[in-house]
Design an enzyme around this catalytic site. Structure first.
Site, PDB file in Angstrom:
ATOM      1  N   TRP A 172      -1.935  19.228 -57.100  1.00 24.96           N
ATOM      2  CA  TRP A 172      -1.927  19.656 -58.515  1.00 24.96           C
ATOM      3  C   TRP A 172      -1.710  21.082 -58.877  1.00 24.96           C
ATOM      4  O   TRP A 172      -0.755  21.378 -59.599  1.00 24.96           O
ATOM      5  CB  TRP A 172      -3.386  19.350 -58.973  1.00 24.96           C
ATOM      6  N   TRP A 187      -2.988  25.923 -72.566  1.00 24.28           N
ATOM      7  CA  TRP A 187      -3.369  24.341 -72.447  1.00 24.28           C
ATOM      8  C   TRP A 187      -3.714  23.861 -73.896  1.00 24.28           C
ATOM      9  O   TRP A 187      -4.389  24.433 -74.593  1.00 24.28           O
ATOM     10  CB  TRP A 187      -4.369  24.099 -71.442  1.00 24.28           C
ATOM     11  N   GLU A 219       5.223  16.090 -43.184  1.00 23.06           N
ATOM     12  CA  GLU A 219       4.075  15.628 -44.062  1.00 23.06           C
ATOM     13  C   GLU A 219       2.603  15.720 -43.626  1.00 23.06           C
ATOM     14  O   GLU A 219       1.610  16.296 -44.258  1.00 23.06           O
ATOM     15  CB  GLU A 219       4.456  14.188 -44.595  1.00 23.06           C
ATOM     16  N   ASN A 226       3.252   8.816 -53.170  1.00 21.15           N
ATOM     17  CA  ASN A 226       3.450  10.391 -53.465  1.00 21.15           C
ATOM     18  C   ASN A 226       4.389  10.899 -54.423  1.00 21.15           C
ATOM     19  O   ASN A 226       4.201  11.645 -55.247  1.00 21.15           O
ATOM     20  CB  ASN A 226       3.537  10.796 -52.253  1.00 21.15           C
ATOM     21  N   TRP A 231       1.434  19.263 -43.952  1.00 24.41           N
ATOM     22  CA  TRP A 231       1.197  19.684 -45.463  1.00 24.41           C
ATOM     23  C   TRP A 231      -0.372  19.272 -45.495  1.00 24.41           C
ATOM     24  O   TRP A 231      -1.214  20.141 -46.234  1.00 24.41           O
ATOM     25  CB  TRP A 231       1.876  18.671 -46.235  1.00 24.41           C
ATOM     26  N   TRP A 267      -4.154  21.323 -65.378  1.00 28.39           N
ATOM     27  CA  TRP A 267      -3.944  20.465 -64.221  1.00 28.39           C
ATOM     28  C   TRP A 267      -5.456  19.990 -63.702  1.00 28.39           C
ATOM     29  O   TRP A 267      -5.606  19.252 -63.105  1.00 28.39           O
ATOM     30  CB  TRP A 267      -3.355  21.389 -63.272  1.00 28.39           C
TER      31      TRP A 267
END
Length: 480
Positions: free
Chosen positions: A386, A310, A279, A345, A282, A363
């Site tokens: 996102w 959208w 993690e 998370n 990331w 987003w």
């Protein structure tokens, strides 16, 4: 000792331990000017959000106290750093400036400009790596390209050696006389009327000491069960280090070193350590993506998503921000965010999927909301995450993966502790109906003192309909 001082320009590295720029400045034997510049001009639309400003105030106060114990002061200035830093150099006659590198596109451009101007004026400028374990230009594919997929990226990282940790200096020699400085209170970073940050105080301790305490608490109490507990919403199974890492109160190398040391002493911790470090990887991957694709926060990484139809639904967006969608796990998460400045998370993925795929809202609107309300708001992490959920980013989740908020709640909040904590109006409802209260019989709702549409909203969108609409939109852009 040279009488010409050195400026240590701190940014997202508000710590004394493992601070390469500070260590280099101390090694220069020059008296030090420790400078922080509140630059709201360079970032443009990505100026620091409200929640982050609260954290910054607390972190700078802690840093100033730590510096004072070692004989130094913190100089505060506000304005365009490209003007402020050279001005401080001129005022003091500084012969050197040290900083740790940033990777946001606006910061990189600004820092290059400052470095060139200072060098032209005969000032020594040294930038160091203090925010990452691996510089973005270090990790490349065999074809000498930046990685676009996380797993091979992280595998390549683990084959690299890291720099040595830099110890905190025991004593600092400050430049005298001290330079004029703003007061921290004059920046008005902490909200007052209204003070919407009252829920932050009991939960967080910004500053280097708070970061080290959070790491110790995680390693001693959570690391062993981290691979399983990290997704459970009602438990404290994660490190909660993200705001400390963003502001640089602790370095990722410190976190990695301590984690590996804990696992070396207790082999039962190895599984948790491996997952936790992944993690942390990331975070490195996200920064690498932003470095190589600087438009990541504003533009779809996969340009095929530019045609996504959208919806411009302000009422639905407001319901989402206020935790009034009618889906308990979504609403609990959004209220957790508003009250604490933080969101689990797993919950971040659930609410992002709901906004993008159930409500068909761009987003970027969610990204902007998180930017303002998260204490750990980080441009690289925010944009990457996102776009990951949207399916438009690198190594992204498939667009057709649409989380069902009911089953997500049942799976990751099975006992209802998370929903009951943040949605007290549903606390009396039986677990069988807690994540889909609209299915509860009237008697169960009455017993729990719930009136749908009054004390808690009906769902603002039907899951099955929303899922089909999202899949149809994806098919439309895929076939375009």
């Amino acid at each position: 000792m040279s009488e010409s001082p050195a400026v240590v320009w701190l940014r997202q590295d508000l710590r004394l331990a493992d601070n390469p720029a500070l260590a280099a400045a101390v090694a220069s034997k020059r008296p030090l000017i420790v400078l922080y510049v509140l630059d709201d001009e360079t970032p443009g639309p990505w100026r620091m959000g409200g929640a982050s400003r609260w954290w910054l105030h607390k972190s700078l106060a802690a840093l100033a106290a730590d510096l004072a114990k070692r004989g130094a002061t913190l100089t505060l200035r506000r304005g365009d750093a490209a003007k402020v830093v050279p001005a401080v150099v001129r005022e003091s006659g500084a012969g050197a400036v040290y900083w740790n590198r940033l990777y946001e596109p606006h910061a990189r451009t600004r820092d290059e400009t400052i470095k060139a101007a200072l060098k032209k004026a005969g000032v020594t400028v040294e930038s160091s790596s203090g925010a990452l374990m691996f510089e973005p230009w270090m990790i490349r594919t065999k074809a000498d390209q930046p990685f676009k997929v996380f797993t091979p990226f992280w595998r390549a990282c683990l084959q690299q050696t890291t720099r040595s940790l830099a110890p905190a200096p025991r004593k600092l020699t400050a430049y005298t006389p001290s330079l004029p400085s703003d007061t921290l209170d004059s920046w008005r970073l902490v909200p007052t009327k209204p003070n919407w940050a009252t829920g932050f105080e009991p939960l967080w301790k910004p500053g280097e000491a708070g970061a080290l305490k959070a790491l110790d608490r995680f390693l001693s109490g959570c690391l062993e069960h981290y691979p399983d507990a990290r997704d459970q919403l009602g438990t404290h199974g994660t490190s909660r280090l993200s705001p400390h890492l963003h502001f640089g109160e602790i370095s990722p190398l410190q976190v990695r070193t301590a984690t590996e040391s804990a696992a070396a002493h207790e082999p039962r911790l190895q599984r948790g350590a491996d997952k936790f470090l992944t993690e942390l990887g990331w975070r490195e991957f996200s920064t690498n993506l932003l470095f190589h694709w600087p438009t990541l926060p504003e533009q779809n990484w996969r340009d095929g998503f530019d045609a996504m139809p959208w919806r411009d639904d302000n009422a639905a967006f407001e319901a989402w921000t206020r935790g009034r969608t009618g889906y308990p796990v979504v609403d609990a998460a959004m209220r957790e965010l508003w009250i604490t400045g933080y969101m689990h998370n797993r919950a971040r993925m659930i609410v992002a999927s709901f906004l993008i795929k159930h409500l068909m809202i761009d987003w970027r609107r969610g990204e902007a909301w998180f930017w303002d309300t998260l204490l750990d708001a980080d441009l690289a992490n925010n944009a990457t995450s996102w776009q990951w959920v949207a399916g438009s980013g690198a190594d992204a989740a498939p667009y057709f993966r649409i989380f069902n908020p009911v089953t997500q709640g049942e799976r990751y909040d099975a006992d209802g502790a998370y929903v009951r904590r943040w949605l007290p109006e549903l606390a009396g409802l039986d677990n069988a109906y807690l994540h889909n209260p609209w299915t509860a019989p009237e008697s169960a709702l009455a017993d729990a003192r719930i009136k749908l549409g009054e004390t808690y909203p009906h769902p603002i969108v039907d899951h099955a309909m929303a899922r089909e609409r999202a899949l149809a939109a994806f098919a439309e852009i895929r076939n375009a």
